[in-house]
Design a protein around this motif. Structure first.
Motif, PDB file in Angstrom:
ATOM      1  N   LYS A 611       0.829  -1.217   0.000  1.00  0.00           N
ATOM      2  CA  LYS A 611       0.000   0.000   0.000  1.00  0.00           C
ATOM      3  C   LYS A 611       0.859   1.260   0.000  1.00  0.00           C
ATOM      4  O   LYS A 611       0.660   2.177  -0.799  1.00  0.00           O
ATOM      5  CB  LYS A 611      -0.940  -0.007   1.211  1.00  0.00           C
ATOM      6  N   LYS A 612       1.813   1.341   0.938  1.00  0.00           N
ATOM      7  CA  LYS A 612       2.658   2.524   1.053  1.00  0.00           C
ATOM      8  C   LYS A 612       3.604   2.649  -0.142  1.00  0.00           C
ATOM      9  O   LYS A 612       3.851   3.745  -0.650  1.00  0.00           O
ATOM     10  CB  LYS A 612       3.448   2.486   2.353  1.00  0.00           C
ATOM     11  N   ALA A 613       4.147   1.527  -0.600  1.00  0.00           N
ATOM     12  CA  ALA A 613       5.065   1.541  -1.744  1.00  0.00           C
ATOM     13  C   ALA A 613       4.358   2.037  -3.001  1.00  0.00           C
ATOM     14  O   ALA A 613       4.904   2.855  -3.765  1.00  0.00           O
ATOM     15  CB  ALA A 613       5.630   0.143  -1.976  1.00  0.00           C
ATOM     16  N   ASN A 614       3.148   1.556  -3.213  1.00  0.00           N
ATOM     17  CA  ASN A 614       2.386   1.971  -4.392  1.00  0.00           C
ATOM     18  C   ASN A 614       2.046   3.456  -4.345  1.00  0.00           C
ATOM     19  O   ASN A 614       2.033   4.152  -5.367  1.00  0.00           O
ATOM     20  CB  ASN A 614       1.113   1.136  -4.517  1.00  0.00           C
ATOM     21  N   LYS A 615       1.774   3.975  -3.145  1.00  0.00           N
ATOM     22  CA  LYS A 615       1.487   5.405  -3.001  1.00  0.00           C
ATOM     23  C   LYS A 615       2.714   6.240  -3.381  1.00  0.00           C
ATOM     24  O   LYS A 615       2.578   7.322  -3.971  1.00  0.00           O
ATOM     25  CB  LYS A 615       1.044   5.717  -1.574  1.00  0.00           C
ATOM     26  N   ILE A 616       3.889   5.748  -3.041  1.00  0.00           N
ATOM     27  CA  ILE A 616       5.129   6.438  -3.415  1.00  0.00           C
ATOM     28  C   ILE A 616       5.254   6.501  -4.939  1.00  0.00           C
ATOM     29  O   ILE A 616       5.589   7.547  -5.510  1.00  0.00           O
ATOM     30  CB  ILE A 616       6.355   5.726  -2.796  1.00  0.00           C
ATOM     31  N   LEU A 617       4.986   5.377  -5.604  1.00  0.00           N
ATOM     32  CA  LEU A 617       5.058   5.321  -7.073  1.00  0.00           C
ATOM     33  C   LEU A 617       4.010   6.248  -7.695  1.00  0.00           C
ATOM     34  O   LEU A 617       4.297   6.973  -8.657  1.00  0.00           O
ATOM     35  CB  LEU A 617       4.872   3.885  -7.556  1.00  0.00           C
ATOM     36  N   GLU A 618       2.795   6.204  -7.152  1.00  0.00           N
ATOM     37  CA  GLU A 618       1.717   7.041  -7.677  1.00  0.00           C
ATOM     38  C   GLU A 618       2.022   8.527  -7.496  1.00  0.00           C
ATOM     39  O   GLU A 618       1.792   9.340  -8.399  1.00  0.00           O
ATOM     40  CB  GLU A 618       0.399   6.695  -6.979  1.00  0.00           C
ATOM     41  N   LYS A 619       2.514   8.887  -6.327  1.00  0.00           N
ATOM     42  CA  LYS A 619       2.829  10.294  -6.035  1.00  0.00           C
ATOM     43  C   LYS A 619       3.844  10.832  -7.038  1.00  0.00           C
ATOM     44  O   LYS A 619       3.797  12.010  -7.437  1.00  0.00           O
ATOM     45  CB  LYS A 619       3.364  10.424  -4.607  1.00  0.00           C
ATOM     46  N   ASN A 620       4.750   9.997  -7.448  1.00  0.00           N
ATOM     47  CA  ASN A 620       5.795  10.403  -8.396  1.00  0.00           C
ATOM     48  C   ASN A 620       5.436  10.063  -9.846  1.00  0.00           C
ATOM     49  O   ASN A 620       6.297  10.162 -10.736  1.00  0.00           O
ATOM     50  CB  ASN A 620       7.118   9.742  -8.016  1.00  0.00           C
ATOM     51  N   LYS A 621       4.174   9.663 -10.064  1.00  0.00           N
ATOM     52  CA  LYS A 621       3.659   9.347 -11.398  1.00  0.00           C
ATOM     53  C   LYS A 621       4.534   8.333 -12.134  1.00  0.00           C
ATOM     54  O   LYS A 621       4.821   8.452 -13.327  1.00  0.00           O
ATOM     55  CB  LYS A 621       3.492  10.626 -12.225  1.00  0.00           C
ATOM     56  N   LYS A 622       4.968   7.329 -11.385  1.00  0.00           N
ATOM     57  CA  LYS A 622       5.786   6.257 -11.935  1.00  0.00           C
ATOM     58  C   LYS A 622       4.871   5.100 -12.326  1.00  0.00           C
ATOM     59  O   LYS A 622       4.089   4.602 -11.506  1.00  0.00           O
ATOM     60  CB  LYS A 622       6.803   5.790 -10.896  1.00  0.00           C
ATOM     61  N   LEU A 623       4.964   4.685 -13.580  1.00  0.00           N
ATOM     62  CA  LEU A 623       4.112   3.607 -14.064  1.00  0.00           C
ATOM     63  C   LEU A 623       4.431   2.308 -13.338  1.00  0.00           C
ATOM     64  O   LEU A 623       5.584   1.885 -13.260  1.00  0.00           O
ATOM     65  CB  LEU A 623       4.318   3.410 -15.565  1.00  0.00           C
ATOM     66  N   TYR A 624       3.389   1.667 -12.806  1.00  0.00           N
ATOM     67  CA  TYR A 624       3.569   0.363 -12.159  1.00  0.00           C
ATOM     68  C   TYR A 624       2.315  -0.477 -12.360  1.00  0.00           C
ATOM     69  O   TYR A 624       1.247   0.033 -12.689  1.00  0.00           O
ATOM     70  CB  TYR A 624       3.859   0.531 -10.657  1.00  0.00           C
ATOM     71  N   PHE A 625       2.459  -1.784 -12.154  1.00  0.00           N
ATOM     72  CA  PHE A 625       1.340  -2.706 -12.295  1.00  0.00           C
ATOM     73  C   PHE A 625       1.302  -3.645 -11.099  1.00  0.00           C
ATOM     74  O   PHE A 625       2.303  -3.837 -10.400  1.00  0.00           O
ATOM     75  CB  PHE A 625       1.470  -3.519 -13.587  1.00  0.00           C
ATOM     76  N   THR A 626       0.153  -4.220 -10.877  1.00  0.00           N
ATOM     77  CA  THR A 626       0.003  -5.224  -9.820  1.00  0.00           C
ATOM     78  C   THR A 626      -0.295  -6.593 -10.423  1.00  0.00           C
ATOM     79  O   THR A 626      -0.639  -7.522  -9.708  1.00  0.00           O
ATOM     80  CB  THR A 626      -1.129  -4.820  -8.859  1.00  0.00           C
ATOM     81  N   SER A 627      -0.170  -6.693 -11.734  1.00  0.00           N
ATOM     82  CA  SER A 627      -0.444  -7.946 -12.437  1.00  0.00           C
ATOM     83  C   SER A 627       0.599  -8.155 -13.527  1.00  0.00           C
ATOM     84  O   SER A 627       0.914  -7.229 -14.290  1.00  0.00           O
ATOM     85  CB  SER A 627      -1.851  -7.906 -13.063  1.00  0.00           C
ATOM     86  N   LEU A 628       1.141  -9.350 -13.624  1.00  0.00           N
ATOM     87  CA  LEU A 628       2.109  -9.683 -14.670  1.00  0.00           C
ATOM     88  C   LEU A 628       1.473  -9.569 -16.053  1.00  0.00           C
ATOM     89  O   LEU A 628       2.094  -9.075 -17.001  1.00  0.00           O
ATOM     90  CB  LEU A 628       2.638 -11.103 -14.459  1.00  0.00           C
ATOM     91  N   GLU A 629       0.228 -10.039 -16.160  1.00  0.00           N
ATOM     92  CA  GLU A 629      -0.476 -10.043 -17.442  1.00  0.00           C
ATOM     93  C   GLU A 629      -0.679  -8.627 -17.964  1.00  0.00           C
ATOM     94  O   GLU A 629      -0.440  -8.330 -19.145  1.00  0.00           O
ATOM     95  CB  GLU A 629      -1.830 -10.746 -17.305  1.00  0.00           C
ATOM     96  N   GLU A 630      -1.135  -7.721 -17.082  1.00  0.00           N
ATOM     97  CA  GLU A 630      -1.381  -6.342 -17.502  1.00  0.00           C
ATOM     98  C   GLU A 630      -0.077  -5.634 -17.851  1.00  0.00           C
ATOM     99  O   GLU A 630      -0.037  -4.818 -18.775  1.00  0.00           O
ATOM    100  CB  GLU A 630      -2.122  -5.580 -16.399  1.00  0.00           C
TER     101      GLU A 630
END
Length: 635
Positions: A611-630
């Motif tokens: 949760k916290k790690a993803n917020k860091i990525l989102e805050k910095n507008k860094k593209l990330y995924f939570t699924s290998l397929e996507e």
């Protein structure tokens, strides 16, 4: 049409058929080529074998007449009543590999050929491909390669099979289907024998439906110097307010029309369209009952482009009004986008004529979407990551301006470098294929409406027939479009088109293996040279994978990720960084580490732990995924 008549018709196009002879029902049969095949020659039966209407492997004339008696007995048992118009046909028996070729007159693509493996199990195996009658040699080959039987070329089980021979034969059928008044046909089998193809057991359904006339566009949709917003309003909950506000920042001259307002956003508001100065573009956001009248008045003022936001047309059962819009467009050589659409965007003028909430950035993607809701979702995500567009067209019901027009138009726009399309239903399929073939810019396509249920939803949504998903995507792909498996890939893929090799860093072997299987459909996995392996040996545990995917082992912390990235980032086009939640995984620090490398995409395989790690990525507008397929779909 009887088989002998079909054979004569095929002969006009130099399509070979077996030697044959036709006999009356009560006539004694005599033939001079054995073994032979005997068939009932009638239009009363679709599948002759189902009712015992065919006998094969007949060795002589005595057996031939005995076979005739058996067929007559079998037909009688199956309730088939013959008369003086029915006959028998005797053909030489051809042995060889059985292909199938057929043709259907499709509502979207008109004449389309189907080619594949023939025989009695064709409807079960369905090993076929679709070929447009305008396809050239290379496109035909690309289509054939979609079938399982393509593996038999150039040789199979000690026998040679000539792909060019098959392609040339298919080209004959292309001419045959286009030139003759045929709605449907099938040749099953089309036998490959002695380095030739022979059409056996042919059926034809005559009389093609009338073709829809396609009218090319001459006026540019993106000639938007003087723009009027009809239905501009001060009511914030209305579409007209959003469009008026979005349009204000444009370099174009913007005019507002509303009979009850004097000013809006400190600009003069015209009471009627008659009062307007000369305009080239009109956005119409008024009740549907007033749309036709308004367009009629604006045509007289020389307006060429109409973006009809108003709903209440074909999607609501009002097809008549939509037909009138189409007639008006053809008669007056104008562009009508919509109705029931979100609007258009033109970066050349910084002109946003949509009611989308998200900020639209300038870029090189020309985005075409049939669904306004899908479009707003894509724009929202694009805005977050600052992905830019050269042009946007919300197609809506496509009463006039269609996908073929849009692709052709975007090819004339220098600022557009890639065309991305979300489609539900198509019109003028032949013209769309032509536009894709001629496109100087890559065309990405996501096609909705794969299931029967989705087709119904598409019809109620935009009033368009979704069509056969496999046919549409297959024909468009062989014509040159890239078929995408997610809507998001339409905006993400352009960023990664120049990526050649992929590197994977992971703290778990399984996800790395899965991602490898997924990405090799699109890109290559980078091979690590010995120098890189030796550098990684110095900073990774002895049991690391020694290859790509680079498995840095489950106890990896942010320090190990940082050391691996420092070595791999300079030599990698793109790095997928997989993080799985282990006890020692310091996810937030790993996220911060990933931020320092532009050529990385994070894949955070977890939920609560990230949760916290993803917020860091989102805050910095860094593209990330939570699924290998996507993640893989962006390629």
């Amino acid at each position: 049409m009887k088989e002998a008549q079909i054979y004569e018709l095929l002969s006009k196009y130099e399509i070979k058929h077996p030697k044959y002879k036709v006999f009356k029902i009560d006539e004694r049969l005599e033939f001079d080529t054995f073994p032979c095949v005997l068939k009932i020659h009638t239009n009363k039966i679709s599948h002759k074998t189902d009712v015992g209407g065919v006998e094969t492997g007949i060795p002589n004339n005595r057996s031939l007449n005995a076979a005739k008696k058996r067929i007559l007995t079998s037909l009688k048992k199956n309730g088939v009543v013959l008369d003086e118009n029915d006959e028998f046909i005797v053909e030489e028996e051809i042995k060889g590999f059985e292909f199938f070729i057929g043709g259907i007159f499709d509502e979207i693509f008109e004449e389309v050929l189907l080619f594949g493996k023939g025989g009695v199990l064709i409807e079960i195996e369905k090993d076929i491909c679709y070929i447009d009658t305008k396809a050239d040699d290379e496109e035909i080959k690309k289509s054939i390669k979609k079938t399982k039987i393509s593996k038999m070329f150039p040789a199979y089980r000690g026998k040679n099979f000539d792909m060019d021979l098959v392609v040339n034969e298919i080209k004959k059928f292309q001419r045959f289907f286009e030139n003759e008044d045929i709605k449907e046909f099938d040749i099953n089998p089309l036998i490959y024998c002695d380095n030739r193809l022979i059409a056996v057991d042919a059926r034809i359904k005559p009389k093609k439906p009338l073709k829809k006339e396609f009218i090319p566009k001459t006026a540019s949709l993106f000639e938007n110097k003087n723009v009027a917003v009809i239905g501009a309003t001060d009511k914030k909950e209305k579409v007209g307010y959003a469009i008026a506000k979005n349009a204000l920042k444009s370099n174009s001259k913007i005019y507002f029309v509303n009979p009850r307002l004097k000013k809006l956003f400190n600009k003069k508001v015209y009471k009627t369209v008659e009062e307007l100065p000369a305009i080239d573009t009109a956005v119409i956001a008024i009740p549907s009952g007033y749309v036709i009248e308004t367009i009629t008045k604006l045509i007289k003022k020389g307006c060429k482009n109409f973006i009809v936001i108003s709903a209440g047309f074909k999607e609501a059962g009002n097809k008549k009004s939509e037909d009138i819009l189409k007639e008006m467009a053809q008669k007056h050589n104008i562009n009508i986008v919509g109705p029931n659409c979100l609007g258009i965007y033109n970066s050349n003028n910084n002109l946003n004529l949509t009611f989308a909430k998200s900020k639209i950035y300038k870029g090189n993607i020309g985005l075409i979407s049939q669904s306004g809701a899908v479009l707003t979702a894509l724009l929202d995500k694009a805005s977050f990551y600052k992905i830019g567009f050269s042009h946007i067209v919300s197609m809506g019901n496509m009463s006039d301006f269609n996908f073929a027009n849009a692709i052709q138009e975007l090819n004339t726009q220098k600022s557009c470098e890639i065309i991305a399309i979300y489609a539900e239903g198509l019109q003028y399929g032949k013209e769309v294929l032509k536009a894709v073939r001629n496109s100087k810019k890559p065309v990405l396509l996501f096609k909705a409406g794969k299931s029967k249920e989705a087709k119904k939803a598409a019809f109620s949504h935009t009033g368009n027939i979704a069509g056969n998903y496999e046919m549409i995507t297959s024909l468009l792909e062989t014509a040159g479009a890239e078929i995408k498996s997610s809507t998001e890939s339409l905006i993400f893929n352009p960023q990664f088109r120049n990526v050649k090799d992929i590197t994977i860093i992971t703290n778990a072997g399984g996800p790395g293996t899965i991602l490898t299987d997924l990405i090799i459909k699109y890109k290559n996995l980078k091979k690590l040279d010995q120098n890189t392996v030796e550098k990684l040996n110095e900073i990774l545990p002895p049991n690391w994978s020694k290859n790509n995917p680079v498995d840095i082992i489950g106890d990896a912390t942010s320090k190990r990720y940082k050391k691996a990235l420092k070595i791999l980032s300079p030599i990698s086009d793109l790095i997928f960084v997989i993080v799985t939640p282990q006890f020692m995984t310091d996810a937030e620090n790993i996220a911060k580490t990933i931020l320092n490398y532009k050529n990385t995409v994070a894949i955070m395989l977890g939920k609560d732990s990230f949760k916290k790690a993803n917020k860091i990525l989102e805050k910095n507008k860094k593209l990330y995924f939570t699924s290998l397929e996507e993640a893989a779909k962006i390629l």
